[in-house]
Design a protein around this motif. Structure first.
Motif, PDB file in Angstrom:
ATOM      1  N   SER A  56      -2.496  12.584  12.412  1.00  0.00           N
ATOM      2  CA  SER A  56      -3.577  13.108  11.581  1.00  0.00           C
ATOM      3  C   SER A  56      -3.176  14.428  10.934  1.00  0.00           C
ATOM      4  O   SER A  56      -3.370  14.633   9.730  1.00  0.00           O
ATOM      5  N   ASN A  57      -2.600  15.335  11.710  1.00  0.00           N
ATOM      6  CA  ASN A  57      -2.161  16.627  11.166  1.00  0.00           C
ATOM      7  C   ASN A  57      -1.077  16.431  10.114  1.00  0.00           C
ATOM      8  O   ASN A  57      -1.072  17.109   9.084  1.00  0.00           O
ATOM      9  N   TYR A  58      -0.156  15.518  10.373  1.00  0.00           N
ATOM     10  CA  TYR A  58       0.905  15.236   9.395  1.00  0.00           C
ATOM     11  C   TYR A  58       0.296  14.744   8.075  1.00  0.00           C
ATOM     12  O   TYR A  58       0.652  15.231   7.004  1.00  0.00           O
ATOM     13  N   LEU A  59      -0.595  13.771   8.180  1.00  0.00           N
ATOM     14  CA  LEU A  59      -1.185  13.212   6.963  1.00  0.00           C
ATOM     15  C   LEU A  59      -2.029  14.235   6.206  1.00  0.00           C
ATOM     16  O   LEU A  59      -1.974  14.303   4.986  1.00  0.00           O
ATOM     17  N   LYS A  60      -2.772  15.042   6.926  1.00  0.00           N
ATOM     18  CA  LYS A  60      -3.563  16.094   6.276  1.00  0.00           C
ATOM     19  C   LYS A  60      -2.658  17.071   5.535  1.00  0.00           C
ATOM     20  O   LYS A  60      -2.982  17.517   4.444  1.00  0.00           O
ATOM     21  N   SER A  61      -1.544  17.411   6.127  1.00  0.00           N
ATOM     22  CA  SER A  61      -0.620  18.368   5.532  1.00  0.00           C
ATOM     23  C   SER A  61       0.134  17.781   4.340  1.00  0.00           C
ATOM     24  O   SER A  61       0.553  18.505   3.445  1.00  0.00           O
ATOM     25  N   ASN A  62       0.332  16.478   4.343  1.00  0.00           N
ATOM     26  CA  ASN A  62       1.185  15.872   3.324  1.00  0.00           C
ATOM     27  C   ASN A  62       0.463  15.024   2.287  1.00  0.00           C
ATOM     28  O   ASN A  62       1.087  14.644   1.294  1.00  0.00           O
ATOM     29  N   LEU A  63      -0.804  14.752   2.501  1.00  0.00           N
ATOM     30  CA  LEU A  63      -1.530  13.923   1.520  1.00  0.00           C
ATOM     31  C   LEU A  63      -2.668  14.675   0.834  1.00  0.00           C
ATOM     32  O   LEU A  63      -3.153  14.234  -0.192  1.00  0.00           O
ATOM     33  N   TYR A  83       0.832  -1.208   0.000  1.00  0.00           N
ATOM     34  CA  TYR A  83       0.000   0.000   0.000  1.00  0.00           C
ATOM     35  C   TYR A  83       0.868   1.260   0.000  1.00  0.00           C
ATOM     36  O   TYR A  83       0.624   2.195  -0.751  1.00  0.00           O
ATOM     37  N   GLY A  84       1.882   1.273   0.842  1.00  0.00           N
ATOM     38  CA  GLY A  84       2.731   2.447   0.979  1.00  0.00           C
ATOM     39  C   GLY A  84       3.817   2.549  -0.077  1.00  0.00           C
ATOM     40  O   GLY A  84       4.496   3.568  -0.174  1.00  0.00           O
ATOM     41  N   GLU A  85       3.985   1.492  -0.843  1.00  0.00           N
ATOM     42  CA  GLU A  85       4.981   1.448  -1.905  1.00  0.00           C
ATOM     43  C   GLU A  85       6.381   1.796  -1.391  1.00  0.00           C
ATOM     44  O   GLU A  85       7.043   2.708  -1.866  1.00  0.00           O
ATOM     45  N   PRO A 140      -2.656   8.563  23.585  1.00  0.00           N
ATOM     46  CA  PRO A 140      -3.193   8.168  22.287  1.00  0.00           C
ATOM     47  C   PRO A 140      -3.789   9.353  21.514  1.00  0.00           C
ATOM     48  O   PRO A 140      -3.622   9.440  20.291  1.00  0.00           O
ATOM     49  N   LYS A 141      -4.449  10.265  22.217  1.00  0.00           N
ATOM     50  CA  LYS A 141      -5.023  11.431  21.545  1.00  0.00           C
ATOM     51  C   LYS A 141      -3.934  12.317  20.955  1.00  0.00           C
ATOM     52  O   LYS A 141      -4.064  12.820  19.838  1.00  0.00           O
ATOM     53  N   GLU A 142      -2.842  12.517  21.697  1.00  0.00           N
ATOM     54  CA  GLU A 142      -1.725  13.322  21.185  1.00  0.00           C
ATOM     55  C   GLU A 142      -1.104  12.678  19.943  1.00  0.00           C
ATOM     56  O   GLU A 142      -0.800  13.366  18.962  1.00  0.00           O
ATOM     57  N   ILE A 143      -0.936  11.369  19.992  1.00  0.00           N
ATOM     58  CA  ILE A 143      -0.376  10.647  18.845  1.00  0.00           C
ATOM     59  C   ILE A 143      -1.320  10.754  17.655  1.00  0.00           C
ATOM     60  O   ILE A 143      -0.889  11.036  16.534  1.00  0.00           O
ATOM     61  N   TYR A 144      -2.604  10.537  17.899  1.00  0.00           N
ATOM     62  CA  TYR A 144      -3.590  10.645  16.826  1.00  0.00           C
ATOM     63  C   TYR A 144      -3.536  12.032  16.188  1.00  0.00           C
ATOM     64  O   TYR A 144      -3.508  12.156  14.964  1.00  0.00           O
ATOM     65  N   ASN A 145      -3.525  13.070  16.997  1.00  0.00           N
ATOM     66  CA  ASN A 145      -3.502  14.435  16.470  1.00  0.00           C
ATOM     67  C   ASN A 145      -2.242  14.703  15.658  1.00  0.00           C
ATOM     68  O   ASN A 145      -2.296  15.318  14.588  1.00  0.00           O
ATOM     69  N   GLU A 146      -1.096  14.256  16.172  1.00  0.00           N
ATOM     70  CA  GLU A 146       0.165  14.466  15.456  1.00  0.00           C
ATOM     71  C   GLU A 146       0.152  13.768  14.093  1.00  0.00           C
ATOM     72  O   GLU A 146       0.500  14.358  13.069  1.00  0.00           O
ATOM     73  N   ALA A 182       4.890   9.113   3.120  1.00  0.00           N
ATOM     74  CA  ALA A 182       3.972   9.490   4.200  1.00  0.00           C
ATOM     75  C   ALA A 182       3.582   8.307   5.081  1.00  0.00           C
ATOM     76  O   ALA A 182       3.422   8.470   6.297  1.00  0.00           O
ATOM     77  N   VAL A 183       3.447   7.128   4.523  1.00  0.00           N
ATOM     78  CA  VAL A 183       3.091   5.949   5.319  1.00  0.00           C
ATOM     79  C   VAL A 183       4.218   5.627   6.303  1.00  0.00           C
ATOM     80  O   VAL A 183       3.974   5.375   7.478  1.00  0.00           O
ATOM     81  N   VAL A 184       5.430   5.663   5.830  1.00  0.00           N
ATOM     82  CA  VAL A 184       6.591   5.372   6.671  1.00  0.00           C
ATOM     83  C   VAL A 184       6.699   6.398   7.795  1.00  0.00           C
ATOM     84  O   VAL A 184       6.901   6.050   8.959  1.00  0.00           O
ATOM     85  N   VAL A 185       6.544   7.667   7.463  1.00  0.00           N
ATOM     86  CA  VAL A 185       6.631   8.727   8.476  1.00  0.00           C
ATOM     87  C   VAL A 185       5.515   8.568   9.500  1.00  0.00           C
ATOM     88  O   VAL A 185       5.739   8.712  10.704  1.00  0.00           O
ATOM     89  N   ALA A 186       4.305   8.273   9.054  1.00  0.00           N
ATOM     90  CA  ALA A 186       3.175   8.114   9.974  1.00  0.00           C
ATOM     91  C   ALA A 186       3.436   6.980  10.964  1.00  0.00           C
ATOM     92  O   ALA A 186       3.190   7.133  12.165  1.00  0.00           O
ATOM     93  N   VAL A 187       3.943   5.869  10.487  1.00  0.00           N
ATOM     94  CA  VAL A 187       4.270   4.741  11.373  1.00  0.00           C
ATOM     95  C   VAL A 187       5.344   5.170  12.375  1.00  0.00           C
ATOM     96  O   VAL A 187       5.232   4.914  13.574  1.00  0.00           O
ATOM     97  N   ALA A 188       6.369   5.849  11.894  1.00  0.00           N
ATOM     98  CA  ALA A 188       7.451   6.298  12.775  1.00  0.00           C
ATOM     99  C   ALA A 188       6.942   7.283  13.821  1.00  0.00           C
ATOM    100  O   ALA A 188       7.367   7.249  14.975  1.00  0.00           O
ATOM    101  N   LYS A 189       6.035   8.169  13.436  1.00  0.00           N
ATOM    102  CA  LYS A 189       5.467   9.129  14.389  1.00  0.00           C
ATOM    103  C   LYS A 189       4.662   8.413  15.472  1.00  0.00           C
ATOM    104  O   LYS A 189       4.701   8.799  16.639  1.00  0.00           O
ATOM    105  N   MET A 190       3.932   7.370  15.103  1.00  0.00           N
ATOM    106  CA  MET A 190       3.180   6.604  16.101  1.00  0.00           C
ATOM    107  C   MET A 190       4.125   5.943  17.094  1.00  0.00           C
ATOM    108  O   MET A 190       3.918   6.027  18.310  1.00  0.00           O
ATOM    109  N   ILE A 191       5.150   5.302  16.587  1.00  0.00           N
ATOM    110  CA  ILE A 191       6.093   4.602  17.463  1.00  0.00           C
ATOM    111  C   ILE A 191       6.857   5.588  18.340  1.00  0.00           C
ATOM    112  O   ILE A 191       7.004   5.368  19.547  1.00  0.00           O
TER     113      ILE A 191
END
Length: 79
Positions: free
Chosen positions: A71-78, A25-27, A63-69, A45-54
């Protein structure tokens, strides 16, 4: 991969990124990202999102802080 010099976060990253469906999916190739730092600096973006979660978990973020971080990253980059 020689795990002796890698942090638990790096090892967790490798486990998650090695999922075949996610990598399709993330190619991306999981072998390209050995550390959290390399993943956070990726253009994928998939790789960065996984790294941000970890890294959020390792920092003790809620969990809310991680979700917000992430989510904001993906919105800004996708979008």
């Amino acid at each position: 991969m020689d795990n002796r010099n890698f942090t638990n976060s790096d090892k967790m990253l490798q486990i998650v990124l090695s999922d075949t469906k996610l990598s399709e999916y993330g190619e991306y190739s999981a072998e390209e990202y050995n550390t959290i730092d390399s993943a956070l600096n990726s253009e994928n973006a998939v790789v960065v999102a996984v790294a941000k979660m970890i890294s959020g978990i390792q920092r003790g973020s809620t969990p809310k802080e991680i979700y917000n971080e992430v989510s904001n990253y993906l919105k800004s980059n996708l979008i």
